[in-house]
Design a protein around this motif. Structure first.
Motif, PDB file in Angstrom:
ATOM      1  N   GLN A   1       0.838  -1.200   0.000  1.00 20.96           N
ATOM      2  CA  GLN A   1       0.000   0.000   0.000  1.00 20.96           C
ATOM      3  C   GLN A   1       0.874   1.252   0.000  1.00 20.96           C
ATOM      4  OE1 GLN A   1      -3.536  -0.238   2.405  1.00 20.96           O
ATOM      5  NE2 GLN A   1      -3.384   1.905   3.027  1.00 20.96           N
ATOM      6  N   ARG A   2       0.493   2.256  -0.774  1.00 20.45           N
ATOM      7  CA  ARG A   2       1.331   3.444  -0.977  1.00 20.45           C
ATOM      8  C   ARG A   2       0.925   4.622  -0.106  1.00 20.45           C
ATOM      9  NH1 ARG A   2       4.666   3.168  -5.403  1.00 20.45           N
ATOM     10  NH2 ARG A   2       4.367   1.369  -6.777  1.00 20.45           N
ATOM     11  N   PHE A   3      -0.160   4.504   0.632  1.00 18.61           N
ATOM     12  CA  PHE A   3      -0.575   5.623   1.481  1.00 18.61           C
ATOM     13  C   PHE A   3      -1.017   5.080   2.836  1.00 18.61           C
ATOM     14  CE2 PHE A   3      -4.411   4.011  -0.431  1.00 18.61           C
ATOM     15  CZ  PHE A   3      -5.359   4.096   0.567  1.00 18.61           C
ATOM     16  N   PHE A   4      -0.996   5.951   3.844  1.00 20.44           N
ATOM     17  CA  PHE A   4      -1.430   5.578   5.179  1.00 20.44           C
ATOM     18  C   PHE A   4      -2.776   6.236   5.485  1.00 20.44           C
ATOM     19  CE2 PHE A   4       3.336   5.693   5.888  1.00 20.44           C
ATOM     20  CZ  PHE A   4       3.481   4.318   5.793  1.00 20.44           C
ATOM     21  N   PRO A   5      -3.731   5.472   5.987  1.00 22.68           N
ATOM     22  CA  PRO A   5      -4.990   6.099   6.414  1.00 22.68           C
ATOM     23  C   PRO A   5      -4.718   7.119   7.513  1.00 22.68           C
ATOM     24  CG  PRO A   5      -5.154   3.692   6.396  1.00 22.68           C
ATOM     25  CD  PRO A   5      -3.707   4.030   6.232  1.00 22.68           C
ATOM     26  N   GLY A   6      -5.379   8.259   7.449  1.00 25.53           N
ATOM     27  CA  GLY A   6      -5.189   9.288   8.469  1.00 25.53           C
ATOM     28  C   GLY A   6      -5.778   8.852   9.802  1.00 25.53           C
ATOM     29  N   ILE A   7      -5.155   9.292  10.899  1.00 20.70           N
ATOM     30  CA  ILE A   7      -5.640   8.840  12.206  1.00 20.70           C
ATOM     31  C   ILE A   7      -6.966   9.513  12.575  1.00 20.70           C
ATOM     32  CG2 ILE A   7      -3.343   8.263  13.040  1.00 20.70           C
ATOM     33  CD1 ILE A   7      -3.456  10.821  14.742  1.00 20.70           C
ATOM     34  N   ASP A   8      -7.378  10.538  11.786  1.00 23.14           N
ATOM     35  CA  ASP A   8      -8.683  11.147  12.028  1.00 23.14           C
ATOM     36  C   ASP A   8      -9.799  10.439  11.261  1.00 23.14           C
ATOM     37  OD1 ASP A   8      -7.762  11.951   9.560  1.00 23.14           O
ATOM     38  OD2 ASP A   8      -8.590  13.982   9.689  1.00 23.14           O
ATOM     39  N   THR A   9      -9.431   9.368  10.538  1.00 24.44           N
ATOM     40  CA  THR A   9     -10.423   8.580   9.798  1.00 24.44           C
ATOM     41  C   THR A   9     -11.326   7.832  10.770  1.00 24.44           C
ATOM     42  OG1 THR A   9      -8.862   8.255   7.984  1.00 24.44           O
ATOM     43  CG2 THR A   9     -10.758   6.764   8.066  1.00 24.44           C
ATOM     44  N   ARG A  10     -12.629   7.891  10.535  1.00 22.76           N
ATOM     45  CA  ARG A  10     -13.570   7.142  11.358  1.00 22.76           C
ATOM     46  C   ARG A  10     -13.409   5.654  11.059  1.00 22.76           C
ATOM     47  NH1 ARG A  10     -20.132   8.036  11.096  1.00 22.76           N
ATOM     48  NH2 ARG A  10     -20.695   7.001  13.071  1.00 22.76           N
ATOM     49  N   VAL A  11     -13.303   4.838  12.086  1.00 17.05           N
ATOM     50  CA  VAL A  11     -13.084   3.405  11.899  1.00 17.05           C
ATOM     51  C   VAL A  11     -14.221   2.791  11.082  1.00 17.05           C
ATOM     52  CG1 VAL A  11     -12.849   1.176  13.049  1.00 17.05           C
ATOM     53  CG2 VAL A  11     -11.688   3.189  13.987  1.00 17.05           C
ATOM     54  N   ARG A  12     -15.444   3.163  11.381  1.00 13.77           N
ATOM     55  CA  ARG A  12     -16.592   2.637  10.647  1.00 13.77           C
ATOM     56  C   ARG A  12     -16.500   2.978   9.159  1.00 13.77           C
ATOM     57  NH1 ARG A  12     -22.203   4.383  12.862  1.00 13.77           N
ATOM     58  NH2 ARG A  12     -22.807   3.231  10.991  1.00 13.77           N
ATOM     59  N   SER A  13     -16.065   4.187   8.825  1.00 13.30           N
ATOM     60  CA  SER A  13     -15.941   4.581   7.418  1.00 13.30           C
ATOM     61  C   SER A  13     -14.892   3.733   6.708  1.00 13.30           C
ATOM     62  CB  SER A  13     -15.574   6.066   7.315  1.00 13.30           C
ATOM     63  OG  SER A  13     -16.570   6.872   7.888  1.00 13.30           O
ATOM     64  N   PHE A  14     -13.768   3.514   7.393  1.00 13.10           N
ATOM     65  CA  PHE A  14     -12.707   2.679   6.828  1.00 13.10           C
ATOM     66  C   PHE A  14     -13.240   1.270   6.538  1.00 13.10           C
ATOM     67  CE2 PHE A  14      -9.353  -0.411   7.028  1.00 13.10           C
ATOM     68  CZ  PHE A  14      -8.220   0.201   6.505  1.00 13.10           C
ATOM     69  N   LEU A  15     -13.914   0.678   7.518  1.00 12.21           N
ATOM     70  CA  LEU A  15     -14.432  -0.689   7.369  1.00 12.21           C
ATOM     71  C   LEU A  15     -15.537  -0.756   6.309  1.00 12.21           C
ATOM     72  CD1 LEU A  15     -14.470  -1.658  11.144  1.00 12.21           C
ATOM     73  CD2 LEU A  15     -12.940  -2.600   9.391  1.00 12.21           C
ATOM     74  N   HIS A  16     -16.384   0.262   6.272  1.00 12.20           N
ATOM     75  CA  HIS A  16     -17.473   0.314   5.289  1.00 12.20           C
ATOM     76  C   HIS A  16     -16.896   0.336   3.879  1.00 12.20           C
ATOM     77  CE1 HIS A  16     -20.583   2.305   2.782  1.00 12.20           C
ATOM     78  NE2 HIS A  16     -21.435   1.617   3.543  1.00 12.20           N
ATOM     79  N   ASP A  17     -15.901   1.169   3.648  1.00 11.77           N
ATOM     80  CA  ASP A  17     -15.275   1.258   2.316  1.00 11.77           C
ATOM     81  C   ASP A  17     -14.595  -0.047   1.943  1.00 11.77           C
ATOM     82  OD1 ASP A  17     -16.166   3.855   2.219  1.00 11.77           O
ATOM     83  OD2 ASP A  17     -14.210   4.765   2.658  1.00 11.77           O
ATOM     84  N   THR A  18     -13.950  -0.697   2.915  1.00 13.19           N
ATOM     85  CA  THR A  18     -13.253  -1.955   2.633  1.00 13.19           C
ATOM     86  C   THR A  18     -14.245  -3.063   2.318  1.00 13.19           C
ATOM     87  OG1 THR A  18     -11.558  -1.222   4.212  1.00 13.19           O
ATOM     88  CG2 THR A  18     -11.414  -3.489   3.427  1.00 13.19           C
ATOM     89  N   CYS A  19     -15.393  -3.074   3.010  1.00 16.23           N
ATOM     90  CA  CYS A  19     -16.432  -4.051   2.695  1.00 16.23           C
ATOM     91  C   CYS A  19     -16.908  -3.878   1.249  1.00 16.23           C
ATOM     92  CB  CYS A  19     -17.632  -3.877   3.643  1.00 16.23           C
ATOM     93  SG  CYS A  19     -17.378  -4.516   5.309  1.00 16.23           S
ATOM     94  N   HIS A  20     -17.101  -2.643   0.840  1.00 17.64           N
ATOM     95  CA  HIS A  20     -17.560  -2.373  -0.535  1.00 17.64           C
ATOM     96  C   HIS A  20     -16.512  -2.823  -1.556  1.00 17.64           C
ATOM     97  CE1 HIS A  20     -21.469  -0.366  -0.642  1.00 17.64           C
ATOM     98  NE2 HIS A  20     -21.194   0.010   0.605  1.00 17.64           N
ATOM     99  N   GLU A  21     -15.247  -2.738  -1.161  1.00 18.46           N
ATOM    100  CA  GLU A  21     -14.191  -3.177  -2.063  1.00 18.46           C
ATOM    101  C   GLU A  21     -14.277  -4.662  -2.368  1.00 18.46           C
ATOM    102  OE1 GLU A  21      -9.273  -3.131  -2.094  1.00 18.46           O
ATOM    103  OE2 GLU A  21     -10.377  -1.825  -0.726  1.00 18.46           O
ATOM    104  N   LEU A  22     -14.737  -5.442  -1.379  1.00 19.64           N
ATOM    105  CA  LEU A  22     -14.844  -6.890  -1.552  1.00 19.64           C
ATOM    106  C   LEU A  22     -16.196  -7.346  -2.095  1.00 19.64           C
ATOM    107  CD1 LEU A  22     -13.138  -8.689   1.463  1.00 19.64           C
ATOM    108  CD2 LEU A  22     -12.263  -8.298  -0.819  1.00 19.64           C
ATOM    109  N   ALA A  23     -17.246  -6.603  -1.762  1.00 23.47           N
ATOM    110  CA  ALA A  23     -18.614  -7.043  -2.098  1.00 23.47           C
ATOM    111  C   ALA A  23     -18.849  -7.096  -3.600  1.00 23.47           C
ATOM    112  CB  ALA A  23     -19.613  -6.116  -1.445  1.00 23.47           C
TER     113      ALA A  23
END
Length: 337
Positions: A315-337
């Protein structure tokens, strides 16, 4: 919890160790309210994960073990040893569940990988001193008392052999090693560095894999393989400027799940999506339990054991620490679905 799912033509054993509830409970150190470690959420997650792994390996023996129960069995053996063999010995373990009940010492050690997913070698866990420094600290505190090294298991024997070698170099006497389970390949490796008492509760001849449930659960403490760097032959966990460490969970889209967790390719997506959705469900629950407050990545930094930010290999970038955990997980779920 222990179950054996035996099918015709049993081909090896897959071990699933369950401790997710106790890992999530550690969020309370940060003032985050959490369910109890035996909450139905964790039981249902573990049961369904075990069912999916069993479906992926229909001819395997699935061994599901509760970490707390396993720890008590191992500590009982260590207690017997202290009474008979090494009465004033101190318990040292890389597993807090095993060390804590005996007021022993936790040796914070793990295997580190680089950003390409290649194994760097053995180093300390994020936020901890080097292994040498930890052992010297233990040596100072135990005042020449002998040590019993106690672990849940030994897969290849490499990490445990490394630890025993470090104790020997520091002139700390390790009088015995107690293991919950051991596999044949690890015995030869251990015996090259250790000739004292070795007690194994369960020897398993053919193991497919040995996985803790938290390794399938992004944002759980100790989830995944930790990203590290090597400096002059010494391995260190990598930290970003904001104090975040990073790890690669054992599920898609982060890692090669087949290679890392021995899951057949046709089951990778199903299991990974299930784990991501359950992680999303948990953090939805946690926000509700905490008066609707958004839980962001930065809110989890500082817990012990550490939460490392999940990233993918290369991975070439780091998620920002101000990222909401739910948003991160929601986006990752969509990546797989």
């Amino acid at each position: 919890m222990q179950s054996h799912c035996e099918k015709q033509e049993t081909k090896g054993t897959y071990i699933l160790v369950c401790d997710l509830g106790s890992k999530i409970k550690s969020f309370r150190q940060l003032g985050i309210k959490t369910p109890e470690q035996n909450d139905p959420f964790f039981i249902e997650f573990q049961d369904e994960l075990a069912k999916m792994i069993s479906e992926a390996h229909p001819y395997a023996n699935l061994l599901v073990m509760n970490m707390e129960e396993l720890a008590m069995q191992i500590l009982a053996k260590a207690h017997d040893l202290r009474k008979v063999l090494v009465k004033d010995a101190v318990v040292v373990s890389s597993c807090l569940d095993i060390a804590a009940p005996r007021r022993g010492f936790v040796l914070e050690v793990n295997r580190l990988i680089d950003f390409e997913g290649n194994l760097l070698g053995i180093g300390s866990r994020p936020g901890c001193p080097t292994i040498d420094e930890q052992i010297m600290g233990i040596k100072t505190l135990i005042s020449d008392r002998p040590v019993i090294v106690v672990e849940d298991g030994s897969f290849s024997g490499r990490t445990l052999s490394h630890v025993l070698k470090k104790f020997k170099e520091a002139k700390v006497k390790v009088s015995a090693v107690v293991l919950g389970f051991m596999f044949p390949n690890s015995l030869a490796s251990l015996r090259r560095h250790f000739s004292e008492e070795l007690i194994v509760i369960s020897e398993i001849n053919h193991v497919i894999d040995w996985m803790p449930d938290h390794d399938f659960f992004p944002f759980a403490p100790n989830c995944g393989r930790v990203i590290g760097v090597s400096v002059h032959g010494e391995n260190y966990p990598f930290f970003n400027y904001d104090g975040a460490s990073y790890s690669v969970p054992y599920i898609l889209p982060f890692s090669p799940m087949g290679d890392w967790a021995s899951i057949p390719k046709e089951y990778e997506n199903k299991i990974s999506l299930f784990c991501l959705q359950k992680a999303l469900e948990l953090f939805t629950l946690l926000e509700k339990m905490n008066n609707g407050k958004d839980i962001r990545i930065g809110d989890l930094i500082g817990v012990r054991p550490l939460v490392s930010v999940p990233i993918s290999i290369r991975q070439r970038f780091f998620p920002g620490i101000d990222t909401r955990v739910r948003s991160f997980l929601h986006d990752t779920c969509h990546e797989l679905a």
